[in-house]
Design an enzyme around this catalytic site. Structure first.
Site, PDB file in Angstrom:
ATOM      1  N   GLY A  42       0.809  -1.217   0.000  1.00 24.01           N
ATOM      2  CA  GLY A  42       0.000   0.000   0.000  1.00 24.01           C
ATOM      3  C   GLY A  42       0.839   1.262   0.000  1.00 24.01           C
ATOM      4  N   ASN A  71      -5.042  -7.056  -2.935  1.00 28.36           N
ATOM      5  CA  ASN A  71      -4.104  -5.928  -2.944  1.00 28.36           C
ATOM      6  C   ASN A  71      -4.622  -4.753  -3.768  1.00 28.36           C
ATOM      7  OD1 ASN A  71      -1.324  -8.230  -3.406  1.00 28.36           O
ATOM      8  ND2 ASN A  71      -2.240  -7.552  -1.505  1.00 28.36           N
ATOM      9  N   LEU A  72      -5.451  -5.044  -4.774  1.00 31.74           N
ATOM     10  CA  LEU A  72      -5.717  -4.045  -5.815  1.00 31.74           C
ATOM     11  C   LEU A  72      -6.579  -2.883  -5.337  1.00 31.74           C
ATOM     12  CD1 LEU A  72      -6.245  -6.425  -8.865  1.00 31.74           C
ATOM     13  CD2 LEU A  72      -4.141  -5.320  -8.085  1.00 31.74           C
ATOM     14  N   ARG A  74      -5.903  -0.967  -3.049  1.00 34.23           N
ATOM     15  CA  ARG A  74      -5.044   0.131  -2.596  1.00 34.23           C
ATOM     16  C   ARG A  74      -3.634   0.125  -3.192  1.00 34.23           C
ATOM     17  NH1 ARG A  74      -5.302  -4.038   0.275  1.00 34.23           N
ATOM     18  NH2 ARG A  74      -3.510  -4.919   1.320  1.00 34.23           N
ATOM     19  N   ASP A 131       4.625  -3.874   6.527  1.00 39.80           N
ATOM     20  CA  ASP A 131       3.278  -4.077   7.065  1.00 39.80           C
ATOM     21  C   ASP A 131       3.293  -4.840   8.387  1.00 39.80           C
ATOM     22  OD1 ASP A 131       3.943  -6.629   6.323  1.00 39.80           O
ATOM     23  OD2 ASP A 131       2.432  -6.826   4.761  1.00 39.80           O
ATOM     24  N   CYS A 189      -3.658  -4.761   9.058  1.00 36.03           N
ATOM     25  CA  CYS A 189      -4.640  -4.381   8.036  1.00 36.03           C
ATOM     26  C   CYS A 189      -5.363  -5.614   7.502  1.00 36.03           C
ATOM     27  CB  CYS A 189      -3.967  -3.617   6.898  1.00 36.03           C
ATOM     28  SG  CYS A 189      -3.394  -1.976   7.378  1.00 36.03           S
ATOM     29  N   CYS A 342     -13.100 -17.289  12.762  1.00 34.17           N
ATOM     30  CA  CYS A 342     -13.155 -15.874  12.363  1.00 34.17           C
ATOM     31  C   CYS A 342     -12.987 -15.847  10.842  1.00 34.17           C
ATOM     32  CB  CYS A 342     -12.084 -15.064  13.092  1.00 34.17           C
ATOM     33  SG  CYS A 342     -10.405 -15.576  12.717  1.00 34.17           S
TER      34      CYS A 342
END
Lengths: 384, 90
Positions: A42, A71-72, A74, A131, A189, A342
């Site tokens: 990002g 990914n796309l 951002r 990240d 994230c 989750c």
């Protein structure tokens, strides 16, 4: 001696040459300079694109990952046509398409204590676009030991932070954050999400700071940190000073070489969710499907946030978000067999730890979360 | 009275507020009063020994309390307290 600019380059950089703070000499400085972009995600996307466009002569990219569809939203340096390709190769192609006059060096490997000094040594400025906490502490320590500025940016949901850490002239990242958060307390994230345009805002600020450092103009964000919130559209600046107790750049520093950062942070050096609580505690999605067909009343605990249930859900599962679990244990029957899940298995692994420490024994973690269920058992559910 | 601004992530524990006015004459008092009102914040901000977790920084009017008087830093009417947590996302 600074390199000359060709007529084509003079035309390309015309809008820079018109600015007195850049001019011909400044553009030649940029051509002569080098930046290492750590992470091509990002933050790395806008950083690499704008530094390439600005004519930074040599740009290094470190990343070991491949482009995927999530990914796309951002990571604008990549595209649908490069899904599945190495991120560094996808990014290099886009940068050279934008500016074939620059050199792009790619390091298709994780940035680690073993290779970091070798990779970073020959660059003027480092940019932290990673990240995860281990790689952030590693990038900081490398910058301190090599005496280079580290342009820092981080993002989460709507919040961003930017600073320039240069231990020769001000504080370093460790001065501000001597220790990482306890594992699991700060979501990544991948777990918590991020507004797609946020890395654009923060990354372009990092690119701006890098250009200022290379040109030697303006006031760099050394000793200051910007806190940006997109919801409030607020920009708060705070003052940072060197921490006299800093273990890497303070007067009594006791860390003089790179350490094991994954051990230091207690988390892996990436933000991919492995979705496992350990072999003894995991149950694979097909096995859970078989168990449910034998006993449809098997208790399912969904520890995602309520808004995630709109994306995908399992029937009859009780939803208690992970953050509320500790205060809602009385709603659960510890004598009953239970499977916790989750999105991808990371939060449920933490929930399982909490349950086990509270005396629950018949608990399993759905490995890979509801995304694994969607992939392996019920393809009518979307993967997110 | 002083006000405190929390990281976005914390707003779920404080009824979705970003900035909260808290009566207090010092940072320590502000934290005590804030936690009395919103006890769910405690495990996020403080460790089991009661110390502020070290990935948090508290700023008063833009200055780190570490460079002032720590938790004893006095607060006056209108002071802006900012709680900042580290974030790794990129």
């Amino acid at each position: 001696m600074l390199p000359e600019l060709s007529h084509e380059e003079i035309l390309r950089y015309s809008r820079h040459l018109l600015i007195p703070e850049v001019g011909l000499d400044g553009q030649r400085k940029l051509k002569n300079s080098s930046v290492l972009v750590i992470g091509t995600g990002g933050l790395g996307s806008p950083v690499a694109l704008y530094l390439a466009a600005a004519g930074v002569g040599r740009i290094g990219l470190v990343d070991y990952d491949v482009v995927d569809a999530t990914n796309l939203q951002r990571q604008v340096i990549h595209g649908a046509s490069t899904v599945g390709q190495l991120k560094v190769e996808s990014a290099r192609a886009k940068m050279l398409d934008l500016n074939a006059d620059i050199q792009v060096d790619v390091y298709n490997e994780p940035f680690t204590s073993e290779n970091a000094m070798r990779i970073a040594r020959d660059y003027d400025v480092l940019i932290d676009g990673t990240d995860n906490f281990p790689t952030r502490y590693l990038s900081n320590d490398v910058a301190v030991f090599l005496g280079k500025p580290n342009v820092y940016g981080s993002i989460f949901r709507f919040d961003g932070q930017v600073s320039v850490f240069d231990a020769r002239r001000g504080p370093c990242y460790r001065c501000l954050f001597p220790e990482p958060p306890p594992p699991g307390l700060v979501p990544t994230c991948a777990e918590g999400g991020v507004l797609g345009v946020l890395p654009g805002t923060i990354g372009t600020l990092q690119a701006t700071e890098a250009l200022k450092l290379l040109l030697g103009v303006g006031d760099p964000l050394i000793g200051k940190l910007l806190l940006y919130n997109a919801l409030d559209m607020s920009f708060d600046f705070v003052t940072l000073k060197k921490n006299p107790k800093c273990r890497v750049c303070g007067p009594n520093a006791d860390i003089h070489e790179l350490i094991d950062y994954e051990e230091f942070c207690g988390v892996p050096g990436h933000d991919h969710e492995d979705g496992s609580a350990g072999a003894d505690w995991d149950i694979e999605a097909p096995k859970l499907a078989a168990a449910l067909s034998l006993d449809p009343s098997l208790f399912l605990l969904d520890v995602r946030e309520p808004h995630e249930l709109q994306i995908s859900a399992l029937p009859r599962a009780l939803n208690i978000p992970l953050g509320q679990l500790a205060s809602r244990l009385s709603e659960l029957d510890s004598a009953r067999e239970m499977v916790v899940f989750c999105k991808a298995g990371t939060r449920s692994a933490r929930a399982l730890e909490l349950l086990v420490s509270a005396g629950f024994k018949k608990v399993k973690n759905l490995k890979g979360g509801i995304n694994a269920w969607a992939r392996d058992v019920d393809p009518t559910l979307p993967i997110y | 009275m002083p006000s405190v601004r929390l990281p976005n992530l914390m707003k779920y524990y404080v009824d979705n507020q970003r900035e909260i006015a808290v009566p207090a004459a010092s940072v320590a008092e502000l934290m005590d009063n804030l936690l009395a009102q919103y006890p769910a914040l405690r495990p996020h901000l403080f460790d089991a020994q009661g110390s502020l977790r070290r990935h948090f920084n508290i700023f008063v009017n833009g200055a780190n309390i570490r460079d002032l008087n720590g938790m004893d830093t006095p607060l006056a009417e209108g002071d802006k307290v900012l709680l900042m947590a580290s974030a790794a996302g990129g």
